[in-house]
Motif scaffolding. Structure first.
Motif, PDB file in Angstrom:
ATOM      1  N   ASP A  38       0.782  -1.105  -0.082  1.00 21.50           N
ATOM      2  CA  ASP A  38      -0.038  -0.040   0.053  1.00 21.50           C
ATOM      3  C   ASP A  38       0.876   1.277   0.046  1.00 21.50           C
ATOM      4  N   GLY A  39       0.162   2.547  -0.137  1.00 24.04           N
ATOM      5  CA  GLY A  39       0.866   3.443  -0.283  1.00 24.04           C
ATOM      6  C   GLY A  39       2.029   3.698   1.135  1.00 24.04           C
ATOM      7  N   TRP A  43       5.910   4.648   0.951  1.00 28.39           N
ATOM      8  CA  TRP A  43       6.283   5.771   1.350  1.00 28.39           C
ATOM      9  C   TRP A  43       7.315   5.651   2.459  1.00 28.39           C
ATOM     10  N   SER A  61       3.460   1.571  -9.792  1.00 23.35           N
ATOM     11  CA  SER A  61       2.356   1.927  -8.780  1.00 23.35           C
ATOM     12  C   SER A  61       1.063   1.838  -9.389  1.00 23.35           C
ATOM     13  N   MET A  68      -3.458   5.825   0.844  1.00 24.94           N
ATOM     14  CA  MET A  68      -2.949   6.920   0.240  1.00 24.94           C
ATOM     15  C   MET A  68      -3.669   6.996  -1.209  1.00 24.94           C
TER      16      MET A  68
END
Length: 68
Positions: A38-39, A43, A61, A68
């Motif tokens: 996931d985002g 990150w 992505s 996110m």
């Protein structure tokens, strides 16, 4: 820098899609592939890579993901 030396990050909430993209990249000779589900995880991986002075050069992505 050759394709073999590039660092890739594959980000997708579907494990199947991450595996397909990773397999395709490795089939092209890419050796440095990392994954995030996931985002938020992506990150964190991006920040860690920058802190180690070893950033990703290419990110694949999903556009619509949780977190996110």
């Amino acid at each position: 820098m050759s394709l073999f030396e590039l660092r890739f990050l594959v980000v997708d909430d579907m494990m199947t899609m991450r595996k397909i993209v990773t397999q395709q990249l490795k089939g092209m000779g890419v050796q440095n592939v990392d994954e995030a589900n996931d985002g938020s995880v992506a990150w964190t991986k991006l920040e860690d890579a920058l802190a180690k002075n070893a950033p990703y050069q290419f990110i694949v992505s999903d556009w619509n993901m949780p977190e996110m």
